[in-house]
Design a protein around this motif. Structure first.
Motif, PDB file in Angstrom:
ATOM      1  N   SER A 197       5.669  -4.185  31.868  1.00 52.76           N
ATOM      2  CA  SER A 197       6.940  -4.921  31.782  1.00 52.76           C
ATOM      3  C   SER A 197       7.035  -5.668  30.458  1.00 52.76           C
ATOM      4  O   SER A 197       8.093  -5.685  29.811  1.00 52.76           O
ATOM      5  N   PHE A 198       5.934  -6.260  30.025  1.00 51.71           N
ATOM      6  CA  PHE A 198       5.886  -6.987  28.755  1.00 51.71           C
ATOM      7  C   PHE A 198       6.227  -6.058  27.582  1.00 51.71           C
ATOM      8  O   PHE A 198       6.911  -6.448  26.634  1.00 51.71           O
ATOM      9  N   LEU A 199       5.751  -4.807  27.680  1.00 45.57           N
ATOM     10  CA  LEU A 199       6.011  -3.836  26.621  1.00 45.57           C
ATOM     11  C   LEU A 199       7.389  -3.185  26.751  1.00 45.57           C
ATOM     12  O   LEU A 199       7.823  -2.476  25.837  1.00 45.57           O
ATOM     13  N   GLY A 200       8.039  -3.413  27.873  1.00 49.38           N
ATOM     14  CA  GLY A 200       9.340  -2.781  28.097  1.00 49.38           C
ATOM     15  C   GLY A 200       9.235  -1.312  28.457  1.00 49.38           C
ATOM     16  O   GLY A 200      10.115  -0.509  28.136  1.00 49.38           O
ATOM     17  N   VAL A 201       8.156  -0.943  29.151  1.00 48.78           N
ATOM     18  CA  VAL A 201       7.895   0.460  29.488  1.00 48.78           C
ATOM     19  C   VAL A 201       8.211   0.719  30.958  1.00 48.78           C
ATOM     20  O   VAL A 201       7.707   0.025  31.844  1.00 48.78           O
ATOM     21  N   SER A 202       9.018   1.724  31.210  1.00 47.79           N
ATOM     22  CA  SER A 202       9.315   2.172  32.573  1.00 47.79           C
ATOM     23  C   SER A 202       8.561   3.465  32.840  1.00 47.79           C
ATOM     24  O   SER A 202       8.655   4.409  32.044  1.00 47.79           O
ATOM     25  N   ILE A 203       7.836   3.518  33.932  1.00 48.77           N
ATOM     26  CA  ILE A 203       7.091   4.721  34.303  1.00 48.77           C
ATOM     27  C   ILE A 203       7.981   5.691  35.068  1.00 48.77           C
ATOM     28  O   ILE A 203       7.873   6.906  34.923  1.00 48.77           O
ATOM     29  N   PHE A 204       8.879   5.143  35.861  1.00 50.24           N
ATOM     30  CA  PHE A 204       9.715   5.974  36.723  1.00 50.24           C
ATOM     31  C   PHE A 204      11.186   5.872  36.317  1.00 50.24           C
ATOM     32  O   PHE A 204      11.621   4.852  35.785  1.00 50.24           O
ATOM     33  N   GLN A 252       3.706   2.695  22.579  1.00 51.51           N
ATOM     34  CA  GLN A 252       3.437   2.561  21.148  1.00 51.51           C
ATOM     35  C   GLN A 252       4.461   1.633  20.500  1.00 51.51           C
ATOM     36  O   GLN A 252       4.113   0.749  19.712  1.00 51.51           O
ATOM     37  N   THR A 253       5.729   1.823  20.842  1.00 54.43           N
ATOM     38  CA  THR A 253       6.798   0.986  20.297  1.00 54.43           C
ATOM     39  C   THR A 253       6.640  -0.458  20.754  1.00 54.43           C
ATOM     40  O   THR A 253       6.793  -1.398  19.955  1.00 54.43           O
ATOM     41  N   GLY A 254       6.318  -0.644  22.023  1.00 52.44           N
ATOM     42  CA  GLY A 254       6.195  -1.986  22.576  1.00 52.44           C
ATOM     43  C   GLY A 254       5.064  -2.790  21.977  1.00 52.44           C
ATOM     44  O   GLY A 254       5.095  -4.028  21.980  1.00 52.44           O
ATOM     45  N   MET A 255       4.040  -2.118  21.443  1.00 55.16           N
ATOM     46  CA  MET A 255       2.886  -2.823  20.895  1.00 55.16           C
ATOM     47  C   MET A 255       3.022  -3.140  19.407  1.00 55.16           C
ATOM     48  O   MET A 255       2.149  -3.791  18.840  1.00 55.16           O
ATOM     49  N   LYS A 256       4.107  -2.674  18.797  1.00 48.70           N
ATOM     50  CA  LYS A 256       4.315  -2.992  17.379  1.00 48.70           C
ATOM     51  C   LYS A 256       4.440  -4.504  17.202  1.00 48.70           C
ATOM     52  O   LYS A 256       5.150  -5.177  17.948  1.00 48.70           O
ATOM     53  N   GLY A 257       3.728  -5.033  16.236  1.00 45.16           N
ATOM     54  CA  GLY A 257       3.786  -6.461  15.966  1.00 45.16           C
ATOM     55  C   GLY A 257       2.774  -7.285  16.726  1.00 45.16           C
ATOM     56  O   GLY A 257       2.611  -8.483  16.452  1.00 45.16           O
ATOM     57  N   LEU A 258       2.069  -6.671  17.681  1.00 51.19           N
ATOM     58  CA  LEU A 258       1.041  -7.409  18.420  1.00 51.19           C
ATOM     59  C   LEU A 258      -0.227  -7.517  17.586  1.00 51.19           C
ATOM     60  O   LEU A 258      -0.531  -6.647  16.772  1.00 51.19           O
ATOM     61  N   THR A 259      -0.962  -8.574  17.781  1.00 58.95           N
ATOM     62  CA  THR A 259      -2.256  -8.719  17.125  1.00 58.95           C
ATOM     63  C   THR A 259      -3.268  -7.787  17.771  1.00 58.95           C
ATOM     64  O   THR A 259      -3.032  -7.241  18.864  1.00 58.95           O
ATOM     65  N   GLY A 260      -4.404  -7.607  17.127  1.00 60.31           N
ATOM     66  CA  GLY A 260      -5.446  -6.767  17.695  1.00 60.31           C
ATOM     67  C   GLY A 260      -5.890  -7.245  19.063  1.00 60.31           C
ATOM     68  O   GLY A 260      -6.093  -6.446  19.979  1.00 60.31           O
ATOM     69  N   ALA A 261      -6.026  -8.553  19.211  1.00 57.55           N
ATOM     70  CA  ALA A 261      -6.450  -9.122  20.496  1.00 57.55           C
ATOM     71  C   ALA A 261      -5.405  -8.889  21.568  1.00 57.55           C
ATOM     72  O   ALA A 261      -5.733  -8.591  22.726  1.00 57.55           O
ATOM     73  N   GLN A 262      -4.143  -9.036  21.201  1.00 55.92           N
ATOM     74  CA  GLN A 262      -3.061  -8.810  22.162  1.00 55.92           C
ATOM     75  C   GLN A 262      -3.009  -7.351  22.603  1.00 55.92           C
ATOM     76  O   GLN A 262      -2.835  -7.053  23.782  1.00 55.92           O
ATOM     77  N   LYS A 263      -3.174  -6.456  21.643  1.00 53.51           N
ATOM     78  CA  LYS A 263      -3.171  -5.036  21.979  1.00 53.51           C
ATOM     79  C   LYS A 263      -4.306  -4.699  22.946  1.00 53.51           C
ATOM     80  O   LYS A 263      -4.109  -3.971  23.917  1.00 53.51           O
TER      81      LYS A 263
END
Length: 217
Positions: free
Chosen positions: A126-133, A150-161
């Motif tokens: 949900s945080f990444l904005g990803v829908s599975i279904f 991949q798109t949702g993780m853009k801009g995240l720090t290494g620790a966040q990823k």
């Protein structure tokens, strides 16, 4: 023999000669994959094309893909993921150095958590904005899901990823999912399309037999 088994046997012999397998092993590989993905034995040529083509477009060998499929095939099929998309994603794992049973096991673990996300995975998705279904409750194609991650993780720090990946994939598989998402998913999509094209094994078999005949003469 039934026409179905004759088709399987003929394809297995072509596959064995083309990729250097024992005929009995080729029969087993094709039969297992046909059963895993709920196909008819007459579709053995489709399976053989996928295995052969995957070994040509990626760094996977046929035996490595066989080992991967043994671990991942049933789970992928149960979630409506096609043989071709499964092989393409396994080829993506291979491009990051994860091959054979290790890739298949990681893939199965990830799929299991996506099918029924635990609470922490659901929050991360949900945080990444990803829908599975989709709106009908059917699982979306896997490669677009991965692209959304991949798109949702853009801009995240290494620790966040790392935290997000662990939540989604679990402790054992998160690094392998991370490696996959660090790759070019458009390439994996192009492999899927190539794997859906038919006739690759027949062309290679014909060329191999022609070359062998010329050498004899």
């Amino acid at each position: 023999m039934t026409p179905e088994f004759e088709a399987l046997s003929e394809t297995a012999l072509k596959m064995a000669k083309t990729v250097g397998m024992a005929p009995a092993d080729a029969v087993e590989v094709l039969s297992d994959s046909v059963n895993q993905f709920g196909l008819n034995l007459t579709q053995a040529s489709r399976v053989a094309d996928v295995f052969f083509t995957a070994s040509k477009v990626s760094t996977l060998t046929v035996p490595q893909l066989v080992d991967s499929m043994r671990e991942a095939g049933a789970a992928a099929s149960s979630m409506g993921i096609s043989l071709e998309e499964t092989a393409a994603v396994l080829s993506g794992f291979a491009s990051k150095g994860v091959k054979g049973a290790k890739a298949g096991t990681a893939f199965r673990m990830i799929l299991t958590r996506l099918a029924k996300p635990p609470e922490e995975a659901a929050r991360a998705l949900s945080f990444l904005g990803v829908s599975i279904f989709d709106a009908q409750g059917e699982m979306r194609p896997l490669i677009p899901i991965l692209k959304d991650m991949q798109t949702g993780m853009k801009g995240l720090t290494g620790a966040q990823k790392a935290a997000v990946l662990k939540a989604i994939a679990g402790e054992e598989a998160f690094s392998k999912l991370g490696g996959l998402l660090d790759g070019n998913l458009d390439t994996i999509e192009s492999w899927r399309k190539e794997l859906e094209a038919s006739g690759a094994l027949q062309v290679a078999f014909t060329q191999k037999m022609s070359s062998a005949s010329e050498q004899v003469h």
